[in-house]
Design an enzyme around this catalytic site. Structure first.
Site, short mmCIF file in Angstrom:
data_model
loop_
_atom_site.label_atom_id
_atom_site.label_comp_id
_atom_site.label_asym_id
_atom_site.label_seq_id
_atom_site.Cartn_x
_atom_site.Cartn_y
_atom_site.Cartn_z
N LYS A 213 20.02 -34.32 3.49
CA LYS A 213 20.47 -35.22 4.55
C LYS A 213 20.84 -36.59 4.00
CE LYS A 213 19.04 -32.58 8.47
NZ LYS A 213 18.08 -32.29 9.52
N ARG A 248 12.67 -26.71 6.23
CA ARG A 248 13.96 -26.02 6.33
C ARG A 248 14.86 -26.55 5.22
NH1 ARG A 248 19.00 -26.98 8.41
NH2 ARG A 248 20.01 -25.30 9.57
N1 HH2 Z 1 19.11 -29.62 10.69
C1 HH2 Z 1 20.33 -29.06 10.73
C2 HH2 Z 1 20.57 -27.92 11.51
N2 HH2 Z 1 19.56 -27.35 12.20
N3 HH2 Z 1 17.28 -27.30 12.86
C3 HH2 Z 1 16.05 -27.83 12.83
N4 HH2 Z 1 15.04 -27.27 13.52
N5 HH2 Z 1 15.79 -28.97 12.11
C4 HH2 Z 1 16.75 -29.60 11.38
O1 HH2 Z 1 16.46 -30.64 10.76
C5 HH2 Z 1 18.08 -29.05 11.39
C6 HH2 Z 1 18.31 -27.88 12.16
C7 HH2 Z 1 21.46 -29.65 9.95
O2 HH2 Z 1 21.58 -29.06 8.69
P1 HH2 Z 1 22.65 -27.89 8.26
O3 HH2 Z 1 22.29 -26.60 8.88
O4 HH2 Z 1 22.71 -27.86 6.82
O5 HH2 Z 1 24.02 -28.40 8.76
P2 HH2 Z 1 24.94 -27.93 9.97
O6 HH2 Z 1 24.27 -28.27 11.23
O7 HH2 Z 1 26.19 -28.73 9.75
O8 HH2 Z 1 25.13 -26.47 9.87
#
Ligand code: HH2
Length: 273
Positions: A213, A248
Site C-alpha cells: 500500500k 492479507r
Molecule cells: N485491500 C484491498 C482489497 N481488498 N480486503 C480487506 N479485507 N482488507 C484490505 O486491506 C483490502 C481488501 C486492496 O488491495 P488489492 O487487492 O491489491 O487491490 P485492488 O483492490 O485494486 O484489487
C-alpha cells in the site's frame, strides 16, 4: 502470542488492480497463481474480481461472477484451503460461496446493498467486516477523522453488533481496519498500525491488509507497488505483534518467512523455544 498469524494470499482476477500493475488474469492464470501462493505457505486464498483502487471502474455483478466463479471452482477441486471472495455485492458473494468459497470479504462491511446483512446471515459463511470512509471512487480525496483509531474501532464494533443482530453468528465475524480505504497514508494508516491492539481487543479475529500500500512509499520513499515488500513485511510484523489473526498479502513466501522468524524470536523470549 497464542496462535500463529495466518497468511491470506491475494489473487486478483481483474485487469486494473493497483498492486498487480494492470496485468490481466484469465481463470487458468489465476488458478496457477493461487496454486503457487498455497505452495508458498498461504493459509487462505482471497479471490477478487473488482478492483477497489481509488477511481477504479465499477464492474457489473454478472461480469464479476464470470471472473471469480471459474477460479473458485477450479481451486476448490484441487485444494481444501479456505477461499475468501473479495466483493461488496451480495449476488457475487452468493455465487462464490456456492462455488466453494467460505469467507465473504466485504470492504463495505455489509453496507453496499440493502440485503447484504440478510444474505450474509443466510449464507452462514465467515464474514470480514472492513472499515472504509467514503466509497472507492472518492475515498482518497479528503479523508478526515478527529481520532482515527477511536472512530475505526467504534465503527467495527458497531458493524459487528449490527451483523450479529441480523443473524450472522458472532464466531464467523472478522474485523479489518481497512488501511488505505479513506485514509491518509501517514496521518491515518500509521496510528491504526500502531494501535491494532485496540481493534484486536474487541474480541474478533482481525485481518490486516497492508501489503504494497501507498503508505510504504509515503514513509520510505517512492517505490512502485511491486517494490514495497520491505515496508509490507514491517507492517505484517507489526500486525503479528498486536495479535492479528491474519495478514492479507501479495508476497506470500517472504511474509511466511518473516512471520516464522518473528514467531521463533517471540518463543525464545518467552522461554518456550
Ligand atoms: N485491500 C484491498 C482489497 N481488498 N480486503 C480487506 N479485507 N482488507 C484490505 O486491506 C483490502 C481488501 C486492496 O488491495 P488489492 O487487492 O491489491 O487491490 P485492488 O483492490 O485494486 O484489487
Amino acid at each position: 502470542m497464542t496462535s500463529r498469524t495466518r497468511v491470506m494470499g491475494v489473487v486478483n482476477v481483474t485487469p486494473d488492480s493497483f498492486s498487480d500493475g494492470g496485468r490481466p488474469l484469465d481463470a487458468a492464470a489465476a488458478v496457477a497463481q493461487a496454486r503457487q501462493l498455497l505452495a508458498d505457505g498461504a493459509d487462505i486464498i482471497d479471490v477478487g474480481g473488482e478492483s477497489t483502487r481509488p477511481g477504479a471502474a465499477p464492474v457489473a455483478a454478472d461480469e464479476e461472477v464470470a471472473r471469480v466463479v471459474p477460479v473458485i471452482l477450479a481451486l476448490r477441486a484441487e485444494s481444501d484451503a479456505p477461499i475468501s471472495i473479495d466483493t461488496m455485492k451480495p449476488e457475487v458473494a452468493r455465487a462464490a460461496i456456492a462455488a466453494g468459497a467460505t469467507i465473504w470479504n466485504d470492504v463495505t462491511a455489509l453496507r453496499h446493498a440493502p440485503d447484504s446483512l440478510a444474505v450474509a446471515a443466510e449464507l452462514g459463511c465467515e464474514v470480514v467486516l472492513m472499515h472504509m470512509q467514503g466509497t472507492p471512487a472518492t475515498m482518497q480525496q479528503a479523508p478526515r477523522y478527529d481520532d482515527v483509531v477511536a472512530e475505526v474501532t467504534d465503527f467495527l464494533a458497531e458493524r459487528a453488533e449490527t451483523a450479529i443482530a441480523a443473524g450472522v453468528r458472532r464466531e464467523r465475524i472478522w474485523l479489518d481496519p481497512g488501511l488505505g480505504f479513506g485514509k491518509h497514508p501517514v496521518r491515518h494508516n500509521l496510528p491504526l498500525l500502531a494501535n491494532l491492539d485496540r481493534i484486536v481487543g474487541l474480541g474478533f479475529p482481525v485481518l490486516l491488509g497492508a501489503s504494497r500500500k501507498q503508505f510504504v512509499s509515503a514513509v520510505a520513499g517512492p517505490a512502485d507497488a511491486g517494490d514495497r515488500l520491505g515496508g509490507s513485511l514491517a507492517a505484517a510484523l507489526a500486525g503479528a505483534a498486536a495479535g492479528v489473526a491474519a495478514v492479507r498479502v501479495h508476497d506470500v513466501a517472504p511474509t511466511v518467512q518473516a512471520l516464522r522468524v518473528w514467531a521463533a524470536i517471540e518463543a525464545a523470549r518467552s522461554g518456550s523455544g
